[in-house]
Scaffold this active site. Structure first.
Site, PDB file in Angstrom:
ATOM      1  N   GLY A  17       0.821  -1.202   0.000  1.00  0.00           N
ATOM      2  CA  GLY A  17       0.000   0.000   0.000  1.00  0.00           C
ATOM      3  C   GLY A  17       0.858   1.255   0.000  1.00  0.00           C
ATOM      4  O   GLY A  17       2.082   1.202   0.121  1.00  0.00           O
ATOM      5  N   THR A  18       0.208   2.382  -0.120  1.00  0.00           N
ATOM      6  CA  THR A  18       0.916   3.669  -0.176  1.00  0.00           C
ATOM      7  C   THR A  18       1.769   3.900   1.060  1.00  0.00           C
ATOM      8  O   THR A  18       2.857   4.456   0.960  1.00  0.00           O
ATOM      9  CB  THR A  18      -0.088   4.823  -0.367  1.00  0.00           C
ATOM     10  OG1 THR A  18      -0.765   4.633  -1.613  1.00  0.00           O
ATOM     11  CG2 THR A  18       0.607   6.168  -0.380  1.00  0.00           C
ATOM     12  N   ILE A  19       1.299   3.471   2.223  1.00  0.00           N
ATOM     13  CA  ILE A  19       2.047   3.681   3.456  1.00  0.00           C
ATOM     14  C   ILE A  19       3.467   3.122   3.353  1.00  0.00           C
ATOM     15  O   ILE A  19       4.396   3.654   3.930  1.00  0.00           O
ATOM     16  CB  ILE A  19       1.298   3.096   4.684  1.00  0.00           C
ATOM     17  CG1 ILE A  19       1.903   3.620   5.988  1.00  0.00           C
ATOM     18  CG2 ILE A  19       1.255   1.576   4.626  1.00  0.00           C
ATOM     19  CD1 ILE A  19       1.064   3.317   7.216  1.00  0.00           C
TER      20      ILE A  19
END
Length: 167
Positions: A17-19
């Site tokens: 994910g973006t995190i």
């Protein structure tokens, strides 16, 4: 806090994910790291070490690419862990969908506290960003919430069945 036993240890399950991404200027989008950057961030900025946090890397994918098999791997990691508290880092596009899928896979009385979180901006390379705040919120929720499945995002705690989601 030192010498924590598995009762107090939190399992960190990463899925990408973006995190856990970086911005690729050639592609004009974020791309998941090959390996998670979260444990280094936690040790450096929050003082959370491997004595307090058990890492399991399920996958490193954009959440739109996460499969039922990936969520099954998350479920298996949680079931096979000695920890009773878990944080799942995940992309925001399918965050609630994956939390609901996990809820359906686990027995109703699973006795685990599971907190999903993610971010709109990568943890590393973007400042300021929401990633560290969301990750910190997930740790607080994992430590204090009753058994169940939650989503910690922007200082709020949601249930997977919340209709509004992150809107």
């Amino acid at each position: 806090m030192s010498n924590l036993n598995s009762e107090h240890k939190i399992q960190l399950v990463v899925t990408g994910g973006t995190i856990d991404s970086f911005y690729d200027t050639d592609k004009c989008t974020t791309v998941c790291h090959d390996e998670t950057a979260i444990p280094d961030f936690l040790a450096k900025f929050a003082g959370i070490t491997e004595q307090e946090c058990e890492l399991f890397s399920a996958c490193m994918k954009d959440s739109r690419e996460i499969t039922d098999e990936d969520i099954q791997a998350v479920s298996n990691a949680i079931i096979n862990s000695n920890c009773s508290r878990h944080i799942v880092t995940h992309g925001t596009f399918t965050l609630f969908d994956s939390a609901r899928k996990l809820m359906a896979m686990l027995p109703e009385e699973h006795g685990q506290t599971i907190v999903f979180t993610g971010a709109m901006w990568p943890l590393v390379g973007f400042s300021p960003n929401d990633a560290g705040f969301n990750l910190g919120s997930a740790f607080v929720a994992a430590r204090l919430a009753a058994p169940g499945i939650y989503i910690a995002f922007n200082g709020k705690l949601y249930l997977p069945t919340d209709q509004e989601g992150l809107h």
